[in-house]
Design a protein around this motif. Structure first.
Motif, PDB file in Angstrom:
ATOM      1  N   GLU A   1      22.449  15.377 -16.460  1.00  0.00           N
ATOM      2  CA  GLU A   1      22.975  15.014 -17.772  1.00  0.00           C
ATOM      3  C   GLU A   1      22.294  15.597 -18.926  1.00  0.00           C
ATOM      4  N   ASP A   2      21.090  15.711 -18.788  1.00  0.00           N
ATOM      5  CA  ASP A   2      20.213  16.243 -20.077  1.00  0.00           C
ATOM      6  C   ASP A   2      20.008  17.832 -19.838  1.00  0.00           C
ATOM      7  N   MET A   3      19.798  18.308 -18.751  1.00  0.00           N
ATOM      8  CA  MET A   3      19.485  19.633 -18.475  1.00  0.00           C
ATOM      9  C   MET A   3      20.259  20.449 -17.520  1.00  0.00           C
TER      10      MET A   3
ATOM     11  N   PHE B   1      12.175   8.279 -15.995  1.00  0.00           N
ATOM     12  CA  PHE B   1      13.546   8.733 -15.699  1.00  0.00           C
ATOM     13  C   PHE B   1      14.528   7.556 -15.827  1.00  0.00           C
ATOM     14  N   VAL B   2      15.562   7.518 -16.661  1.00  0.00           N
ATOM     15  CA  VAL B   2      16.688   6.694 -16.478  1.00  0.00           C
ATOM     16  C   VAL B   2      17.916   7.405 -16.211  1.00  0.00           C
ATOM     17  N   ARG B   3      18.422   6.629 -15.020  1.00  0.00           N
ATOM     18  CA  ARG B   3      19.879   7.196 -14.790  1.00  0.00           C
ATOM     19  C   ARG B   3      20.965   7.057 -16.060  1.00  0.00           C
TER      20      ARG B   3
ATOM     21  N   GLU C   1      10.183   8.661 -30.286  1.00  0.00           N
ATOM     22  CA  GLU C   1      10.039   8.841 -31.733  1.00  0.00           C
ATOM     23  C   GLU C   1      10.307   7.252 -32.254  1.00  0.00           C
ATOM     24  N   ARG C   2      11.440   6.524 -31.606  1.00  0.00           N
ATOM     25  CA  ARG C   2      11.708   5.181 -31.911  1.00  0.00           C
ATOM     26  C   ARG C   2      10.825   4.314 -31.432  1.00  0.00           C
ATOM     27  N   LEU C   3      10.002   4.464 -30.531  1.00  0.00           N
ATOM     28  CA  LEU C   3       8.852   3.500 -30.073  1.00  0.00           C
ATOM     29  C   LEU C   3       7.640   3.973 -30.532  1.00  0.00           C
TER      30      LEU C   3
ATOM     31  N   ARG D   1      21.365   3.763 -19.377  1.00  0.00           N
ATOM     32  CA  ARG D   1      20.772   3.952 -20.506  1.00  0.00           C
ATOM     33  C   ARG D   1      21.249   3.049 -21.548  1.00  0.00           C
ATOM     34  N   GLY D   2      20.609   3.023 -22.431  1.00  0.00           N
ATOM     35  CA  GLY D   2      21.156   2.184 -23.947  1.00  0.00           C
ATOM     36  C   GLY D   2      21.179   0.790 -23.490  1.00  0.00           C
ATOM     37  N   ARG D   3      20.578   0.279 -22.247  1.00  0.00           N
ATOM     38  CA  ARG D   3      20.516  -1.236 -21.893  1.00  0.00           C
ATOM     39  C   ARG D   3      18.791  -1.951 -21.702  1.00  0.00           C
ATOM     40  N   GLY D   4      18.091  -0.780 -22.253  1.00  0.00           N
ATOM     41  CA  GLY D   4      16.624  -1.237 -22.221  1.00  0.00           C
ATOM     42  C   GLY D   4      16.072  -0.916 -21.042  1.00  0.00           C
ATOM     43  N   THR D   5      16.479  -0.194 -20.239  1.00  0.00           N
ATOM     44  CA  THR D   5      15.774   0.194 -18.929  1.00  0.00           C
ATOM     45  C   THR D   5      14.381   1.094 -19.390  1.00  0.00           C
ATOM     46  N   GLY D   6      14.648   1.983 -20.302  1.00  0.00           N
ATOM     47  CA  GLY D   6      13.411   2.625 -20.705  1.00  0.00           C
ATOM     48  C   GLY D   6      12.538   1.958 -21.153  1.00  0.00           C
ATOM     49  N   ARG D   7      12.944   1.170 -22.155  1.00  0.00           N
ATOM     50  CA  ARG D   7      11.916   0.010 -22.828  1.00  0.00           C
ATOM     51  C   ARG D   7      11.202  -0.546 -21.714  1.00  0.00           C
ATOM     52  N   ALA D   8      11.731  -1.245 -21.098  1.00  0.00           N
ATOM     53  CA  ALA D   8      11.235  -2.116 -19.740  1.00  0.00           C
ATOM     54  C   ALA D   8      10.308  -1.367 -18.961  1.00  0.00           C
TER      55      ALA D   8
ATOM     56  N   THR E   1      16.561  16.882 -25.258  1.00  0.00           N
ATOM     57  CA  THR E   1      16.914  15.770 -24.598  1.00  0.00           C
ATOM     58  C   THR E   1      16.875  14.531 -25.281  1.00  0.00           C
ATOM     59  N   PRO E   2      17.496  13.413 -25.123  1.00  0.00           N
ATOM     60  CA  PRO E   2      17.406  12.064 -25.816  1.00  0.00           C
ATOM     61  C   PRO E   2      15.899  11.696 -25.665  1.00  0.00           C
ATOM     62  N   ALA E   3      15.275  11.936 -24.857  1.00  0.00           N
ATOM     63  CA  ALA E   3      13.940  11.340 -24.950  1.00  0.00           C
ATOM     64  C   ALA E   3      13.191  11.570 -26.065  1.00  0.00           C
TER      65      ALA E   3
HETATM   66  C1  LIG Z   1      14.695   8.715 -22.900  1.00  0.00           C
HETATM   67  C2  LIG Z   1      15.183   7.593 -21.738  1.00  0.00           C
HETATM   68  C3  LIG Z   1      13.997   7.090 -21.074  1.00  0.00           C
HETATM   69  C4  LIG Z   1      15.863   6.331 -22.725  1.00  0.00           C
HETATM   70  O1  LIG Z   1      16.204   5.288 -21.734  1.00  0.00           O
HETATM   71  P1  LIG Z   1      17.054   3.940 -22.146  1.00  0.00           P
HETATM   72  O2  LIG Z   1      17.149   3.103 -21.021  1.00  0.00           O
HETATM   73  O3  LIG Z   1      18.228   4.585 -22.562  1.00  0.00           O
HETATM   74  O4  LIG Z   1      16.049   3.325 -23.412  1.00  0.00           O
HETATM   75  P2  LIG Z   1      16.497   2.008 -24.081  1.00  0.00           P
HETATM   76  O5  LIG Z   1      17.900   1.742 -24.029  1.00  0.00           O
HETATM   77  O6  LIG Z   1      15.410   1.325 -23.246  1.00  0.00           O
HETATM   78  O7  LIG Z   1      16.165   2.317 -25.265  1.00  0.00           O
HETATM   79  C5  LIG Z   1      14.782   1.618 -25.990  1.00  0.00           C
HETATM   80  C6  LIG Z   1      14.988   2.179 -27.571  1.00  0.00           C
HETATM   81  O8  LIG Z   1      15.019   3.557 -27.850  1.00  0.00           O
HETATM   82  C7  LIG Z   1      16.113   3.876 -28.633  1.00  0.00           C
HETATM   83  N1  LIG Z   1      16.641   5.255 -28.151  1.00  0.00           N
HETATM   84  C8  LIG Z   1      16.988   5.542 -26.791  1.00  0.00           C
HETATM   85  N2  LIG Z   1      17.275   6.667 -26.651  1.00  0.00           N
HETATM   86  C9  LIG Z   1      17.341   7.063 -27.837  1.00  0.00           C
HETATM   87  C10 LIG Z   1      17.494   8.439 -28.555  1.00  0.00           C
HETATM   88  N3  LIG Z   1      18.001   9.580 -27.823  1.00  0.00           N
HETATM   89  N4  LIG Z   1      17.550   8.401 -29.909  1.00  0.00           N
HETATM   90  C11 LIG Z   1      17.179   7.468 -30.670  1.00  0.00           C
HETATM   91  N5  LIG Z   1      16.722   6.163 -30.196  1.00  0.00           N
HETATM   92  C12 LIG Z   1      17.042   6.032 -28.836  1.00  0.00           C
HETATM   93  C13 LIG Z   1      17.212   2.584 -28.226  1.00  0.00           C
HETATM   94  O9  LIG Z   1      18.080   2.596 -29.401  1.00  0.00           O
HETATM   95  C14 LIG Z   1      16.380   1.491 -28.269  1.00  0.00           C
HETATM   96  O10 LIG Z   1      15.969   1.072 -29.522  1.00  0.00           O
HETATM   97  P3  LIG Z   1      15.592  -0.581 -29.559  1.00  0.00           P
HETATM   98  O11 LIG Z   1      15.221  -1.355 -28.466  1.00  0.00           O
HETATM   99  O12 LIG Z   1      14.800  -0.623 -30.939  1.00  0.00           O
HETATM  100  O13 LIG Z   1      16.912  -1.154 -30.019  1.00  0.00           O
HETATM  101  C15 LIG Z   1      16.447   8.129 -21.192  1.00  0.00           C
HETATM  102  O14 LIG Z   1      17.293   8.784 -21.881  1.00  0.00           O
HETATM  103  C16 LIG Z   1      16.072   9.216 -20.195  1.00  0.00           C
HETATM  104  O15 LIG Z   1      15.667   9.020 -19.065  1.00  0.00           O
HETATM  105  N6  LIG Z   1      15.901  10.366 -20.393  1.00  0.00           N
HETATM  106  C17 LIG Z   1      15.440  11.417 -19.479  1.00  0.00           C
HETATM  107  C18 LIG Z   1      13.945  11.536 -19.513  1.00  0.00           C
HETATM  108  C19 LIG Z   1      13.251  12.914 -19.611  1.00  0.00           C
HETATM  109  O16 LIG Z   1      13.632  13.672 -20.195  1.00  0.00           O
HETATM  110  N7  LIG Z   1      12.248  12.999 -19.047  1.00  0.00           N
HETATM  111  C20 LIG Z   1      11.456  13.954 -18.795  1.00  0.00           C
HETATM  112  C21 LIG Z   1      12.030  15.306 -18.360  1.00  0.00           C
HETATM  113  S1  LIG Z   1      10.713  16.497 -18.462  1.00  0.00           S
END
Ligand SMILES: CC(C)(COP(=O)(O)OP(=O)(O)OC[C@H]1O[C@@H](n2cnc3c(N)ncnc32)[C@H](O)[C@@H]1OP(=O)(O)O)[C@@H](O)C(=O)NCCC(=O)NCCS
Length: 336
Positions: free
Chosen positions: A29-31, A89-91, A134-136, A95-102, A127-129
């Motif tokens: 998805e990301d890379m 790492f979130v599938r 930055e948000r967190l 994503r967008g369901r609080g998995t990363g936050r949890a 990547t979206p990371a």
């Molecule tokens: C980054 C990642 C962990 C986010 O997981 P997620 O489950 O979608 O995140 P959440 O749903 O828990 O989001 C938590 C908060 O971050 C925000 N957020 C998530 N992705 C975001 C993005 N790309 N840009 C801005 N904000 C973002 C959400 O809106 C949410 O905000 P809120 O809780 O204040 O409403 C996921 O996209 C991922 O696994 N990415 C790949 C990770 C990676 O690159 N690993 C390293 C490889 S080297």
């Protein structure tokens, strides 16, 4: 959403299969151009650490999706017991369901309970990371340029010439899977020059500056399924290690080589040793790791003489990598 401990010493093949699925879906998805992970020595990769360090891992489960993501936190020991590095790492479907936050909340709680002041992670700039951290509340601590060399594009006769451009009083030695015992001390002394050379803050370099740490580090890499390749420039009059370059190929991603440290001791700079050592490394890899497709390397954005050397070898700048860091108490406050 539930977050459960993931223990690599008791996990079964289904659990490791889930781990790989998460990693490979995230990569696709990301890379999408990055190599995929394969099912070789994953348990070792996740469980073996340096003495004094430990790695803790978690899996997130979503009622609808099942396995939603993974996280792991490496807790350093000794001089670095105040900090740790992590990965989340979130599938894509989760994503967008609080998995990363949890997952982040669980690992930040653990870091706080363990007395860690800060935690950090590395992310690829495209990547979206980036938006997530930055948000967190994470701050960008280090920016590096990643460059890639596709081995299919290499002019091997030119590389062979570059590898030979070493004149007396130096000789190059290639070592695979470790170093001869008698080289450890001299190798670590030269490596210690990196303490002040990298993009890190003073005192934050975690490399091997003495023989004991070097031996532990080589054993840890081997234990994790990571094959080491080293080229050393020896100053023949003194038998000192004038320079070194290291590359690692992980069993878990065997088509991608990771260039680790390259350093030439100050007294031996400007003799072309870095180029010759890195060229020699490439010639050795051709027979030692025939499945290899490319090599990645990272340089600081400013003042990097290695950038010039990499360009001469044919490396192309690719993407930036960011290291994000947060103070644990503030992070937990923000997550509540
Ligand atoms: C980054 C990642 C962990 C986010 O997981 P997620 O489950 O979608 O995140 P959440 O749903 O828990 O989001 C938590 C908060 O971050 C925000 N957020 C998530 N992705 C975001 C993005 N790309 N840009 C801005 N904000 C973002 C959400 O809106 C949410 O905000 P809120 O809780 O204040 O409403 C996921 O996209 C991922 O696994 N990415 C790949 C990770 C990676 O690159 N690993 C390293 C490889 S080297």
């Amino acid at each position: 959403m539930q977050v459960r401990d993931f223990d690599p010493s008791t996990a079964d093949s289904t659990a490791f299969g889930d781990w790989l699925t998460v990693l490979n879906e995230m990569t696709a998805e990301d890379m999408p151009d990055e190599p995929r992970w394969c099912d070789d020595r994953i348990a070792d990769y996740l469980s073996v650490t340096m003495p004094g360090e430990s790695r803790i891992a978690w899996t997130a489960y979503d009622d609808e999706i099942g396995v939603a993501g993974h996280a792991n936190l490496l807790l350093f020991g000794g001089d670095f017991a105040h900090t740790g590095v992590f990965e989340i790492f979130v599938r894509p479907a989760a994503r967008g369901r609080g998995t990363g936050r949890a997952l982040l909340t669980e690992l930040a709680k653990h870091a706080a309970a363990d007395g860690r002041e800060t935690i950090s992670t590395e992310v690829i700039a495209t990547t979206p990371a980036v938006g997530f951290y930055e948000r967190l509340g994470f701050a960008r601590a280090v920016v590096e340029q990643r460059s890639l060399l596709a081995l299919s594009s290499v002019d091997w006769s030119r590389i062979a010439q570059q590898a030979k451009q070493v004149s007396a009083p130096y000789r190059l030695e290639y070592h695979r899977g470790g170093l001869p015992e008698e080289l450890h001390e001299r190798y670590a002394t030269t490596k210690a020059n990196l303490r002040t050379a990298g993009p890190q803050q003073a005192g934050e370099w975690r490399g091997s500056s003495d023989a004991v740490r070097l031996r532990d580090s080589l054993a840890t890499l081997k234990g994790r399924g990571m094959r080491t390749h080293m080229v050393v420039a020896v100053h023949e009059k003194t038998e000192q290690v004038a320079g070194l370059t290291e590359l690692v190929v992980a069993a878990q991603r065997p088509t991608r080589g990771d260039q680790y440290d390259t350093v030439v001791a100050p007294a031996h700079r400007s003799y072309g040793l870095a180029l010759a050592m890195k060229a020699r490394m490439l010639t050795e890899l051709r027979s030692a790791e025939p499945q290899l497709r490319d090599v990645q390397t990272w340089t600081a954005l400013e003042n990097s003489p290695l950038e010039h050397v990499n360009a001469q070898l044919g490396f192309d700048p690719d993407v930036q990598w960011f290291e994000y860091e947060a103070a644990v108490p503030a992070l937990l406050d923000g997550l509540r």
